[in-house]
Write a protein that holds these residues in place. Sequence first.
Motif, PDB file in Angstrom:
ATOM      1  N   ALA A   4      35.710  40.596  41.841  1.00  0.00           N
ATOM      2  CA  ALA A   4      34.934  40.142  42.998  1.00  0.00           C
ATOM      3  C   ALA A   4      33.957  39.047  42.582  1.00  0.00           C
ATOM      4  O   ALA A   4      33.795  38.045  43.275  1.00  0.00           O
ATOM      5  CB  ALA A   4      34.187  41.312  43.624  1.00  0.00           C
ATOM      6  N   ARG A   5      33.294  39.214  41.428  1.00  0.00           N
ATOM      7  CA  ARG A   5      32.346  38.207  40.945  1.00  0.00           C
ATOM      8  C   ARG A   5      33.056  36.892  40.637  1.00  0.00           C
ATOM      9  O   ARG A   5      32.567  35.813  40.982  1.00  0.00           O
ATOM     10  CB  ARG A   5      31.599  38.710  39.718  1.00  0.00           C
ATOM     11  N   ALA A   6      34.222  36.962  40.015  1.00  0.00           N
ATOM     12  CA  ALA A   6      34.982  35.746  39.699  1.00  0.00           C
ATOM     13  C   ALA A   6      35.377  35.014  40.982  1.00  0.00           C
ATOM     14  O   ALA A   6      35.272  33.788  41.060  1.00  0.00           O
ATOM     15  CB  ALA A   6      36.211  36.087  38.866  1.00  0.00           C
ATOM     16  N   ALA A   7      35.824  35.751  41.994  1.00  0.00           N
ATOM     17  CA  ALA A   7      36.191  35.130  43.266  1.00  0.00           C
ATOM     18  C   ALA A   7      34.980  34.495  43.932  1.00  0.00           C
ATOM     19  O   ALA A   7      35.071  33.386  44.481  1.00  0.00           O
ATOM     20  CB  ALA A   7      36.823  36.172  44.193  1.00  0.00           C
ATOM     21  N   ALA A   8      33.842  35.156  43.881  1.00  0.00           N
ATOM     22  CA  ALA A   8      32.619  34.614  44.474  1.00  0.00           C
ATOM     23  C   ALA A   8      32.165  33.354  43.740  1.00  0.00           C
ATOM     24  O   ALA A   8      31.756  32.374  44.367  1.00  0.00           O
ATOM     25  CB  ALA A   8      31.510  35.661  44.449  1.00  0.00           C
ATOM     26  N   THR A  21      33.326  43.919  47.326  1.00  0.00           N
ATOM     27  CA  THR A  21      33.309  42.700  48.127  1.00  0.00           C
ATOM     28  C   THR A  21      32.158  41.823  47.657  1.00  0.00           C
ATOM     29  O   THR A  21      31.274  42.274  46.933  1.00  0.00           O
ATOM     30  CB  THR A  21      33.135  43.010  49.629  1.00  0.00           C
ATOM     31  N   TRP A  22      32.171  40.568  48.070  1.00  0.00           N
ATOM     32  CA  TRP A  22      31.087  39.657  47.702  1.00  0.00           C
ATOM     33  C   TRP A  22      30.571  38.942  48.936  1.00  0.00           C
ATOM     34  O   TRP A  22      31.237  38.853  49.957  1.00  0.00           O
ATOM     35  CB  TRP A  22      31.539  38.647  46.648  1.00  0.00           C
ATOM     36  N   ALA A  23      29.344  38.446  48.806  1.00  0.00           N
ATOM     37  CA  ALA A  23      28.726  37.620  49.844  1.00  0.00           C
ATOM     38  C   ALA A  23      27.915  36.536  49.158  1.00  0.00           C
ATOM     39  O   ALA A  23      27.310  36.772  48.110  1.00  0.00           O
ATOM     40  CB  ALA A  23      27.833  38.458  50.746  1.00  0.00           C
ATOM     41  N   PRO A  43      38.811  43.223  50.056  1.00  0.00           N
ATOM     42  CA  PRO A  43      38.189  43.891  48.904  1.00  0.00           C
ATOM     43  C   PRO A  43      38.908  43.511  47.607  1.00  0.00           C
ATOM     44  O   PRO A  43      40.100  43.188  47.621  1.00  0.00           O
ATOM     45  CB  PRO A  43      38.351  45.373  49.209  1.00  0.00           C
ATOM     46  N   HIS A  44      38.178  43.553  46.516  1.00  0.00           N
ATOM     47  CA  HIS A  44      38.731  43.246  45.190  1.00  0.00           C
ATOM     48  C   HIS A  44      38.762  44.528  44.366  1.00  0.00           C
ATOM     49  O   HIS A  44      37.909  45.399  44.534  1.00  0.00           O
ATOM     50  CB  HIS A  44      37.891  42.178  44.501  1.00  0.00           C
ATOM     51  N   ARG A  45      39.725  44.620  43.465  1.00  0.00           N
ATOM     52  CA  ARG A  45      39.936  45.858  42.710  1.00  0.00           C
ATOM     53  C   ARG A  45      38.813  46.203  41.750  1.00  0.00           C
ATOM     54  O   ARG A  45      38.620  47.367  41.424  1.00  0.00           O
ATOM     55  CB  ARG A  45      41.245  45.781  41.931  1.00  0.00           C
ATOM     56  N   SER A  46      38.073  45.209  41.273  1.00  0.00           N
ATOM     57  CA  SER A  46      36.991  45.486  40.325  1.00  0.00           C
ATOM     58  C   SER A  46      35.793  44.603  40.647  1.00  0.00           C
ATOM     59  O   SER A  46      35.907  43.592  41.345  1.00  0.00           O
ATOM     60  CB  SER A  46      37.446  45.223  38.889  1.00  0.00           C
ATOM     61  N   GLU A  47      34.651  44.994  40.111  1.00  0.00           N
ATOM     62  CA  GLU A  47      33.443  44.205  40.296  1.00  0.00           C
ATOM     63  C   GLU A  47      33.600  42.839  39.632  1.00  0.00           C
ATOM     64  O   GLU A  47      33.180  41.812  40.184  1.00  0.00           O
ATOM     65  CB  GLU A  47      32.255  44.960  39.703  1.00  0.00           C
ATOM     66  N   ALA A  48      34.227  42.808  38.466  1.00  0.00           N
ATOM     67  CA  ALA A  48      34.448  41.539  37.757  1.00  0.00           C
ATOM     68  C   ALA A  48      35.353  40.606  38.560  1.00  0.00           C
ATOM     69  O   ALA A  48      35.109  39.391  38.623  1.00  0.00           O
ATOM     70  CB  ALA A  48      35.050  41.804  36.382  1.00  0.00           C
ATOM     71  N   VAL A  92      24.527  35.268  44.996  1.00  0.00           N
ATOM     72  CA  VAL A  92      25.798  35.979  45.114  1.00  0.00           C
ATOM     73  C   VAL A  92      25.501  37.475  45.070  1.00  0.00           C
ATOM     74  O   VAL A  92      24.791  37.939  44.175  1.00  0.00           O
ATOM     75  CB  VAL A  92      26.762  35.590  43.972  1.00  0.00           C
ATOM     76  N   GLU A  93      26.028  38.202  46.030  1.00  0.00           N
ATOM     77  CA  GLU A  93      25.894  39.660  46.070  1.00  0.00           C
ATOM     78  C   GLU A  93      27.273  40.283  45.875  1.00  0.00           C
ATOM     79  O   GLU A  93      28.217  39.906  46.556  1.00  0.00           O
ATOM     80  CB  GLU A  93      25.361  40.126  47.420  1.00  0.00           C
ATOM     81  N   ILE A  94      27.351  41.247  44.986  1.00  0.00           N
ATOM     82  CA  ILE A  94      28.573  42.016  44.781  1.00  0.00           C
ATOM     83  C   ILE A  94      28.230  43.450  45.171  1.00  0.00           C
ATOM     84  O   ILE A  94      27.260  44.017  44.662  1.00  0.00           O
ATOM     85  CB  ILE A  94      29.038  41.975  43.307  1.00  0.00           C
ATOM     86  N   ARG A  95      29.014  44.013  46.080  1.00  0.00           N
ATOM     87  CA  ARG A  95      28.753  45.369  46.569  1.00  0.00           C
ATOM     88  C   ARG A  95      30.041  46.171  46.643  1.00  0.00           C
ATOM     89  O   ARG A  95      31.115  45.599  46.850  1.00  0.00           O
ATOM     90  CB  ARG A  95      28.154  45.321  47.979  1.00  0.00           C
ATOM     91  N   PRO A  96      29.907  47.490  46.536  1.00  0.00           N
ATOM     92  CA  PRO A  96      31.091  48.333  46.773  1.00  0.00           C
ATOM     93  C   PRO A  96      31.571  48.152  48.216  1.00  0.00           C
ATOM     94  O   PRO A  96      30.766  47.999  49.136  1.00  0.00           O
ATOM     95  CB  PRO A  96      30.579  49.751  46.553  1.00  0.00           C
TER      96      PRO A  96
END
Length: 65
Positions: free
Chosen positions: A47-51, A24-26, A40-45, A11-15
């Motif tokens: 985005a990680r949860a969605a991924a 965003t995540w990939a 896009p997601h509002r926070s890194e956390a 899982v990659e989390i990037r601005p």
Amino acid sequence: MSAHGRHLFTVEIRPSRDVVGAYTWAIRDHGKLYGRSDRPHRSEAEARAAAENELARLVAMLAAA
């Protein structure tokens, strides 16, 4: 399935490139893009949860196959 019969997901989390302050995540399988966020997601956390939710769905789908 891969030649070895296993998936190696990362899982990659990037601005975000489009939205300042968003992420965003990939999901990749042996380096090859398997899935990515549509928005896009509002926070890194967030985005990680969605991924991680998407990854759990993919693993469950592959286990059922």
